[in-house]
Design an enzyme around this catalytic site. Structure first.
Site, PDB file in Angstrom:
ATOM      1  N   CYS A  90     108.077 -66.815 -95.648  1.00  0.00           N
ATOM      2  CA  CYS A  90     107.393 -67.202 -95.222  1.00  0.00           C
ATOM      3  C   CYS A  90     108.130 -67.024 -93.390  1.00  0.00           C
ATOM      4  CB  CYS A  90     106.559 -68.226 -95.108  1.00  0.00           C
ATOM      5  SG  CYS A  90     105.892 -68.445 -97.479  1.00  0.00           S
ATOM      6  N   ALA A  91     108.065 -66.290 -92.906  1.00  0.00           N
ATOM      7  CA  ALA A  91     108.963 -65.635 -92.026  1.00  0.00           C
ATOM      8  C   ALA A  91     108.822 -66.299 -90.711  1.00  0.00           C
ATOM      9  CB  ALA A  91     110.761 -64.636 -91.749  1.00  0.00           C
ATOM     10  N   ALA A  92     107.629 -65.638 -90.280  1.00  0.00           N
ATOM     11  CA  ALA A  92     106.642 -65.815 -89.131  1.00  0.00           C
ATOM     12  C   ALA A  92     107.144 -67.253 -88.640  1.00  0.00           C
ATOM     13  CB  ALA A  92     105.485 -65.139 -89.221  1.00  0.00           C
ATOM     14  N   GLY A 125     109.343 -66.051 -86.834  1.00  0.00           N
ATOM     15  CA  GLY A 125     110.603 -65.755 -86.881  1.00  0.00           C
ATOM     16  C   GLY A 125     111.694 -67.045 -86.218  1.00  0.00           C
ATOM     17  N   ASP A 147     110.189 -72.429 -96.487  1.00  0.00           N
ATOM     18  CA  ASP A 147     109.024 -72.722 -95.423  1.00  0.00           C
ATOM     19  C   ASP A 147     107.423 -72.474 -95.463  1.00  0.00           C
ATOM     20  OD1 ASP A 147     108.462 -74.798 -93.152  1.00  0.00           O
ATOM     21  OD2 ASP A 147     108.736 -72.637 -91.631  1.00  0.00           O
ATOM     22  N   CYS A 192     104.653 -78.166 -92.667  1.00  0.00           N
ATOM     23  CA  CYS A 192     104.617 -79.148 -90.936  1.00  0.00           C
ATOM     24  C   CYS A 192     103.468 -80.382 -91.351  1.00  0.00           C
ATOM     25  CB  CYS A 192     104.247 -77.895 -89.655  1.00  0.00           C
ATOM     26  SG  CYS A 192     103.662 -76.715 -89.886  1.00  0.00           S
TER      27      CYS A 192
END
Length: 467
Positions: free
Chosen positions: A252-254, A256, A332, A382
């Site tokens: 879930c890379a954004a 980046g 993440d 988070c």
């Protein structure tokens, strides 16, 4: 600095059902048995208070794959000095930059605040997200402005307020609802340009000259060399421990930041596959990779819950991938985001806050299947809820006998929270960044690195090995 001075904003505003849900997690049976009701309640109240305040420093990840940290630090100091010379603020800050003792690619800059700033008669109201950005050093961009004085012209001095609950009507000339003062600035545009209906306004609408919390603006500062990132987010990359030549998946890379950090830690040797389901976010990851001169990143627009190919071997380069395709996987996960700071209000219902756990579990299933035997999986969020953190770890250990928890390096945060039935040994290897634990004990005179490790956003990290 004592609690009274630190608490300049009201506690985070949540729906009563959400407050009760969080209280029941922080005052669960295991917690009460270990420390008692009074201590648990005190911790919970401190959490609600510190959530609405920004951390006392800015964390910058340096592109140490392009230049030594010392050189980047000197260049950053130079750039920020130039920024100060151009500012009209009477009270100039000398640029202080500290290195983090355990993270070789991190620079820390102190935030000065809360400062004594007098309110002006002209008021500009901004959205809560914009208000939070101002508290972390940003200027006010025009799309964030929801109300301004009727005859405001460029050059007018104004006080900026954050519309905590999102109740102000866009285009209003004033607002009497729940708002919080974040500092003073100078209008860069006339009111008519900000609320023009034919073309949406862009660029800086109010240049902050006397913010309540003063920290450098990083807009256009050393692009490619420094990257604003919360400290726990940098820790995640180090905990994952990528090695040159490996194939790594960021599920879930954004936006980046972690993808680029992983590639940098590998010395840009190997392959980092970045997936996200939103197209323009993938474009953003590619732009970041290009700006940071990273060639090893391959970004695809794809739903990670479907990233495992079940049929005959998939020939194309991109997703879906055959099982056991990756040496390391970073999950993440999308989450309720309740660890973000400053966060003065969350208007979500309890249903929305609780909606992430099933998605996280679907992603976990895909992550475990895509990971090679002997590979490392890092799960992070988070947020502060038990359901999305320790409870997910307990569930994963039961659902996947092939997974074992691993110690983390560096271990900078606190240990995991009681309440999910995990053993003391298991809790010790988890990393929960809990700013409320030291909220009223952090002296502003303490070394920056000591403050930085404790005064973070709320964040959670678990590291697993697949056998």
């Amino acid at each position: 600095m004592h609690t009274g001075e630190m608490s300049v904003f009201p506690r985070i505003s949540l729906k009563p059902e959400v407050t009760e849900y969080l209280r029941s997690a922080f005052l669960n049976k295991e917690v009460l048995a270990a420390g008692g009701l009074q201590e648990a309640e005190r911790r919970f109240q401190k959490l609600l208070t510190c959530s609405s305040h920004p951390p006392s420093y800015t964390c910058v990840r340096a592109s140490t794959h392009l230049a030594p940290l010392e050189d980047i630090g000197l260049r950053l100091k130079e750039e920020l000095r130039k920024q100060q010379n151009g500012s009209s603020s009477a009270e100039e800050l000398s640029v202080r930059i500290a290195r983090h003792p355990r993270l070789a690619d991190v620079l820390l800059l102190p935030v000065d605040g809360p400062r004594p700033v007098e309110r002006l008669s002209s008021e500009v109201v901004v959205g809560a997200q914009c208000g939070s950005a101002v508290l972390r050093g940003a200027h006010v961009f025009a799309p964030g402005i929801v109300a301004s004085p009727k005859y405001m012209k460029a050059g007018d001095p104004v006080s900026v307020f954050s519309d905590v609950e999102g109740r102000c009507t866009r285009g209003a000339t004033g607002f009497q609802g729940n708002k919080v003062f974040v500092g003073n600035g100078v209008a860069e545009m006339d009111r008519s340009a900000i609320f023009a209906t034919d073309t949406p306004a862009r660029g800086v609408g109010v240049r902050m000259v006397d913010p309540l919390y003063q920290s450098p603006s990083f807009d256009g500062v050393l692009p490619g060399m420094v990257f604003l990132q919360n400290l726990p987010s940098v820790v995640v990359g180090h905990v994952l421990g990528p090695q040159p030549g490996e194939r790594i998946l960021d599920m879930c890379a954004a936006p980046g930041g972690k993808t680029c950090h992983i590639a940098a830690l590998m010395g840009d040797k190997g392959e980092v596959v970045a997936l996200d389901r939103i197209r323009n976010k993938i474009d953003h990851i590619r732009q970041n990779a290009q700006m940071l001169s990273l060639q090893s990143i391959k970004a695809y627009c794809f739903n990670s819950t479907k990233a495992v190919s079940d049929g005959p071997t998939h020939q194309a380069e991109g997703p879906p991938f055959p099982p056991e395709s990756f040496d390391r996987v970073l999950l993440d996960a999308p989450c309720s985001g309740l660890g973000q700071r400053p966060n003065m209000a969350c208007t979500w219902s309890l249903k929305e806050v609780c909606s992430y756990q099933p998605l996280q579990r679907k992603l976990f299933h895909a992550a475990v299947r895509l990971l090679k035997k002997g590979g490392v999986l890092v799960y992070s969020t988070c947020t502060i809820t038990l359901a999305e953190n320790e409870e997910q770890v307990a569930w994963a250990l039961g659902a996947f006998p092939c997974l074992t928890l691993q110690p983390q390096e560096p271990h900078i945060g606190a240990e995991g929270m009681l309440g999910a039935g995990l053993s003391p040994e298991q809790l010790r290897v988890l990393q929960r960044f809990s700013p409320e634990l030291s909220w009223d004990q952090i002296e502003t005179t303490a070394p920056l690195a000591c403050r930085a490790d404790r005064d973070t956003i709320g964040f959670f990290i678990a590291k697993f090995l697949k056998t």
